[in-house]
Design a protein around this motif. Structure first.
Motif, PDB file in Angstrom:
ATOM      1  N   LYS A  47       0.812  -1.214   0.000  1.00 26.82           N
ATOM      2  CA  LYS A  47       0.000   0.000   0.000  1.00 26.82           C
ATOM      3  C   LYS A  47       0.846   1.266   0.000  1.00 26.82           C
ATOM      4  N   GLU A  48       2.028   1.181   0.569  1.00 30.51           N
ATOM      5  CA  GLU A  48       2.823   2.394   0.723  1.00 30.51           C
ATOM      6  C   GLU A  48       3.298   3.021  -0.587  1.00 30.51           C
ATOM      7  N   SER A  49       3.337   2.228  -1.652  1.00 31.24           N
ATOM      8  CA  SER A  49       3.781   2.792  -2.942  1.00 31.24           C
ATOM      9  C   SER A  49       2.767   3.773  -3.519  1.00 31.24           C
ATOM     10  N   LEU A 111      -1.594   9.165   5.549  1.00 22.00           N
ATOM     11  CA  LEU A 111      -2.051   8.707   6.869  1.00 22.00           C
ATOM     12  C   LEU A 111      -2.215   7.193   6.827  1.00 22.00           C
ATOM     13  N   ASP A 112      -1.163   6.489   7.236  1.00 24.07           N
ATOM     14  CA  ASP A 112      -1.203   5.031   7.204  1.00 24.07           C
ATOM     15  C   ASP A 112      -1.973   4.538   8.428  1.00 24.07           C
ATOM     16  N   GLU A 113      -2.692   3.435   8.259  1.00 23.40           N
ATOM     17  CA  GLU A 113      -3.506   2.866   9.350  1.00 23.40           C
ATOM     18  C   GLU A 113      -4.443   3.904   9.937  1.00 23.40           C
ATOM     19  N   ILE A 230       3.221  -9.813   0.368  1.00 20.63           N
ATOM     20  CA  ILE A 230       4.557  -9.656  -0.205  1.00 20.63           C
ATOM     21  C   ILE A 230       5.624  -9.562   0.876  1.00 20.63           C
ATOM     22  N   ARG A 231       5.264  -8.979   2.005  1.00 19.62           N
ATOM     23  CA  ARG A 231       6.220  -8.885   3.099  1.00 19.62           C
ATOM     24  C   ARG A 231       6.631 -10.294   3.545  1.00 19.62           C
ATOM     25  N   GLN A 232       5.669 -11.188   3.651  1.00 17.72           N
ATOM     26  CA  GLN A 232       5.955 -12.563   4.070  1.00 17.72           C
ATOM     27  C   GLN A 232       6.778 -13.294   3.008  1.00 17.72           C
ATOM     28  N   ILE A 361       8.457  -1.769  13.051  1.00 20.06           N
ATOM     29  CA  ILE A 361       8.936  -3.079  12.609  1.00 20.06           C
ATOM     30  C   ILE A 361       9.269  -3.047  11.130  1.00 20.06           C
ATOM     31  N   ASP A 362       8.381  -2.446  10.358  1.00 25.66           N
ATOM     32  CA  ASP A 362       8.642  -2.280   8.926  1.00 25.66           C
ATOM     33  C   ASP A 362      10.016  -1.704   8.720  1.00 25.66           C
ATOM     34  N   GLU A 363      10.259  -0.664   9.502  1.00 22.82           N
ATOM     35  CA  GLU A 363      11.507   0.042   9.346  1.00 22.82           C
ATOM     36  C   GLU A 363      12.673  -0.843   9.752  1.00 22.82           C
TER      37      GLU A 363
HETATM   38 MG   LIG Z   1       2.197  -0.420   5.675  1.00 21.71          MG
END
Ligand SMILES: [Mg+2]
Ligand SMILES: Nc1ncnc2c1ncn2[C@@H]1O[C@H](COP(=O)(O)OP(=O)(O)O)[C@@H](O)[C@H]1O
Length: 424
Positions: A47-49, A111-113, A230-232, A361-363
């Protein structure tokens, strides 16, 4: 207008799925306007893209782009972070501070989440969306700003509205255009493509030959549920790249890095309280660890407050909910209120905390993924699960602590401590 293909290249987006392409196309189309966009989709779908594309292709591209993880900012400070505060607005406000909405004037705020925003903040946000007006905390002066908002959520907003956790008027205001990103399991064609890309990235990063999947392994890859999307997938590719000596990966080897088959079945939804499942034992362990990390962060925050302010009573008053959260004895809490039951504290509160932490955590390394869902049937306590997991992992690696720790995603030292603790 830049083509979808060019945009994908520019923003490092892999995949050819028609639904993905359509979402990118929508982002391109709305970018020249100031229309509010809500990006939806499970955790880890990328989503961040979308807000980055929108900002970069807009006339605001020379203005600021600020990404805010609404779930990671403590409720007590979020208004001040977003809208700023006046000197003396609260203890510790020694100077006037500009909020993101002031700083990003002429730019874009992501504005994430957004579903995590407290209701009081939602009121302020609605106002700024409606007429560009906001007021600093502790001030009475109305200020103007020109900010484009892109929001994202991985929670069901209708559910949040029904539970009165999210304002319906704000939801409609935010989601003039909705861009949905499909989960990986609905983008079958892209799964192997992404895996190969990550495998080659990690080979480069770790200076090792690229791993390659056998045909049967590819089948396993495609059948997996990928709750963490995709993260997984990226984490699996990284772990295999680092840990496997043989660079041709069999189906059996790959399975060792995925949640077990039974867990890949669609979740049985028991009731509205939990729309979901823990997809693997490993996740439960991660959740416990992150839960602990969350408590630790809360404690740090409190300690900071105490250090800055020598009036302990005042700090206690100001942070009452935080203190309750940290010090409430989870085992002894027998309140019948839904929010408060031991079971819920142990299970349901974790994803909430996880949301708060997800940005951090992402970071840190994008290493773990989390299903937003909790299985009601979970009968074993987390403690038992942890024990069982550690045992299994140690067996699987013939007692080699280093490998087991890597698989469990904990440090060797922690594993060592747990072995002692459980007397394994
Ligand atoms: Mg995110
Ligand atoms: N299509 C894609 N191609 C390559 N990497 C991707 C793609 N989508 C997501 N990623 C990577 O996956 C991870 C998770 O993406 P992110 O945007 O943080 O997900 P979300 O915000 O939806 O949880 C990031 O490291 C991101 O770079």
């Amino acid at each position: 207008m830049e083509s979808i293909q060019a945009i994908k290249q520019r923003f490092g987006i892999i995949g050819n799925d028609p639904k993905l392409n359509r979402s990118i196309e929508k982002a391109i189309q709305v970018s020249p306007t100031d229309i509010s966009v809500l990006v939806t989709g499970e955790s880890g779908v990328g989503k961040e893209s979308i807000p980055k594309i929108i900002h970069q292709l807009s006339h605001r591209k020379h203005g600021k782009y600020i990404a805010v993880n609404c779930g990671a900012i403590p409720e007590g400070t979020i208004d001040s972070e977003l809208f700023g505060h006046e000197k003396g607005a609260f203890t510790g406000a020694t100077n006037t501070r500009e909020g993101y909405f002031e700083v990003a004037d002429g730019g874009t705020i992501f504005l994430d989440e957004v579903g995590e925003l407290p209701l009081t903040t939602q009121v302020r946000l609605l106002r700024v969306l409606e007429n560009g007006e906001f007021i600093k905390v502790g001030s009475s002066k109305v200020q103007k700003t020109d900010v484009r908002i892109v929001a994202a959520t991985n929670v069901n907003m209708f559910e949040a509205i029904k539970k009165e956790k999210f304002r319906e008027d704000l939801y409609y205001r935010l989601s003039t255009i909705e861009i949905h990103l499909p989960p990986l399991r609905e983008r079958k064609e892209d799964i192997h493509l992404l895996f190969r890309k990550f495998a080659s990235d990690f080979a480069l990063k770790y200076k090792m030959p690229t791993i390659k999947l056998t045909d049967e392994a590819v089948e396993v890859l495609l059948k997996n549920r990928w709750n963490g999307n995709i993260r997984q997938l990226r984490n699996a590719a990284e772990q295999i790249s680092v840990l496997e000596h043989t660079r041709t990966i069999s189906a059996a080897t790959l399975k060792g890095y995925l949640p077990s088959q039974g867990d890949n079945l669609p979740a049985v939804i028991k009731n509205s309280k939990s729309d979901s499942d823990f997809s693997s034992e490993r996740e439960i362990l991660y959740k416990v660890l992150f839960d602990m990390k969350s408590d630790l962060n809360d404690l740090k925050k409190l300690t900071m407050e105490l250090m800055k302010n020598d009036n302990a009573n005042e700090v206690q008053k100001k942070n009452e909910s935080l203190i309750q959260k940290i010090y409430r004895d989870k085992e002894e809490d027998d309140d019948d209120d839904y929010e408060e039951t031991v079971e819920d504290l142990e299970v349901l509160s974790i994803p909430e905390k996880m949301n708060q932490l997800s940005e951090a955590i992402d970071e840190s390394n994008d290493k773990y993924y989390f299903a937003e869902e909790v299985e009601e049937e979970e009968t074993l306590s987390l403690h038992d699960k942890e024990l069982e997991l550690i045992k299994k992992s140690l067996e699987r690696h013939q007692g080699k602590r280093k490998l087991a720790a890597a698989e469990l995603g904990i440090s060797e030292r922690t594993l060592y401590r747990k072995i002692k603790q459980y007397d394994l």
